[in-house]
Design a protein around this motif. Structure first.
Motif, mmCIF file in Angstrom:
data_model
loop_
_atom_site.group_PDB
_atom_site.id
_atom_site.type_symbol
_atom_site.label_atom_id
_atom_site.label_comp_id
_atom_site.label_asym_id
_atom_site.label_seq_id
_atom_site.Cartn_x
_atom_site.Cartn_y
_atom_site.Cartn_z
ATOM 1 N N LYS A 41 37.002 50.673 35.058
ATOM 2 C CA LYS A 41 36.888 49.165 35.531
ATOM 3 C C LYS A 41 35.725 48.483 35.217
ATOM 4 O O LYS A 41 34.165 49.269 35.546
ATOM 5 C CB LYS A 41 36.922 48.972 37.221
ATOM 6 N N GLN A 44 30.176 44.638 37.843
ATOM 7 C CA GLN A 44 29.736 43.077 38.099
ATOM 8 C C GLN A 44 28.788 42.732 36.927
ATOM 9 O O GLN A 44 28.479 41.653 36.607
ATOM 10 C CB GLN A 44 28.902 43.075 39.459
ATOM 11 N N GLU A 64 47.950 37.576 38.404
ATOM 12 C CA GLU A 64 46.789 38.442 38.191
ATOM 13 C C GLU A 64 47.264 39.534 36.818
ATOM 14 O O GLU A 64 46.485 39.672 35.706
ATOM 15 C CB GLU A 64 46.432 39.464 39.218
ATOM 16 N N GLU A 75 39.003 41.423 33.267
ATOM 17 C CA GLU A 75 39.261 41.642 34.482
ATOM 18 C C GLU A 75 39.864 40.294 35.199
ATOM 19 O O GLU A 75 39.340 39.103 34.537
ATOM 20 C CB GLU A 75 37.829 41.926 35.124
ATOM 21 N N VAL A 77 40.609 38.815 39.225
ATOM 22 C CA VAL A 77 40.632 38.890 40.453
ATOM 23 C C VAL A 77 41.495 38.126 41.488
ATOM 24 O O VAL A 77 41.450 36.909 41.153
ATOM 25 C CB VAL A 77 39.001 38.608 40.980
ATOM 26 N N SER A 78 42.285 38.520 42.184
ATOM 27 C CA SER A 78 43.247 37.624 43.117
ATOM 28 C C SER A 78 42.364 37.067 44.298
ATOM 29 O O SER A 78 41.463 37.708 44.665
ATOM 30 C CB SER A 78 44.519 38.690 43.743
ATOM 31 N N ASP A 187 37.537 36.184 47.071
ATOM 32 C CA ASP A 187 38.297 37.202 46.807
ATOM 33 C C ASP A 187 39.351 37.331 47.880
ATOM 34 O O ASP A 187 39.002 37.495 49.188
ATOM 35 C CB ASP A 187 37.353 38.286 46.431
ATOM 36 N N ASP A 190 40.844 43.716 49.367
ATOM 37 C CA ASP A 190 40.903 44.788 48.303
ATOM 38 C C ASP A 190 42.269 45.453 47.938
ATOM 39 O O ASP A 190 42.575 45.488 47.008
ATOM 40 C CB ASP A 190 40.066 45.965 48.863
ATOM 41 N N GLN A 193 44.142 43.630 45.172
ATOM 42 C CA GLN A 193 43.742 43.693 43.606
ATOM 43 C C GLN A 193 44.374 44.808 43.051
ATOM 44 O O GLN A 193 44.716 45.888 43.394
ATOM 45 C CB GLN A 193 42.287 44.117 43.744
#
Length: 229
Positions: A41, A44, A64, A75, A77-78, A187, A190, A193
């Protein structure tokens, strides 16, 4: 199921999300988890080198997965956007207790894929004529929204919508997509995702999300990380 011709920069087809298609092959949970563990992944710091775009078009699990299949997108992000409440939760948004919509944050490389192409992906992967609904999901939290961060993005979105209308792509059905300025994105939790990748045997994923992704892949092969010939 309705089928419409689009006016993309490349030829494609817009499908409604009302029907389902048969999934020929399902990966096991073990296989998917192994692949997820092996996948690297982006950090950032890596993502800071990319541009961002924001869209909402139904369940963010589906959206997504669709954008993550597109080249130039490292990438997705939901999350939640388009509302006024701070720090919304999935339970609040899902029950329609906020003004937010389920949305995605798309990181993309403009040297590989343009914002215009992202708009094409957005419209080509859902039905923008169903007000506050996408497939089996109903309520304003599942509304169609294209967010813009500047006037150029607004011009691209509105221009594409006008082109769809001029070509009568939806047989006179009004396009209900909201075109609104981007304000803030929250966001999602977790566990949301990469949900489709992690839970391929979930009934919603097999019956709604994967067929929607497969319809998109079938008609946007040139945009995929792995091209379909």
């Amino acid at each position: 199921m309705k089928i419409y011709k689009t006016i993309l920069l490349t030829a494609a087809v817009v499908f409604t999300t009302a029907c389902q298609s048969k999934v020929k092959e399902q990966k096991t949970e073990t296989t998917v988890k192994k692949e997820m563990a092996e996948a690297v992944k982006p950090t950032q710091e890596d993502l800071s080198n990319y541009e961002t775009a924001y869209f909402a078009s139904g369940c963010f699990w589906c959206v997504e997965a669709i954008f993550e299949s597109v080249k130039g997108i490292p990438e997705v992000v939901s999350g939640y956007a388009g509302g006024t409440e701070d720090n919304p939760t999935y339970e609040q948004v899902g029950r329609g207790l906020t003004s937010h919509a389920e949305a995605v944050k798309v990181y993309y490389d403009p040297e590989v894929i343009s914002f215009t192409a992202l708009v094409q992906v957005f419209f080509g992967s859902h039905d923008p004529t169903t007000l506050n609904r996408q497939g089996p999901d109903r309520g304003p939290q599942y509304r169609s929204v294209a967010f813009y961060k500047n006037e150029e993005e607004k011009k691209i979105i509105e221009g594409y919508i006008q082109a769809l209308k001029d070509q009568n792509v939806y047989d006179g059905d009004p396009i209900t997509t909201q075109v609104v300025p981007f304000t803030k994105f929250y966001d999602a939790e977790d566990y949301h995702q990469d949900y489709e990748k992690k839970h391929p045997n979930n009934s919603y994923i097999t019956n709604v999300s994967i067929p929607r992704l497969n319809r998109f892949k079938k008609n946007f092969g040139e945009y995929l990380k792995e091209k379909i010939h």
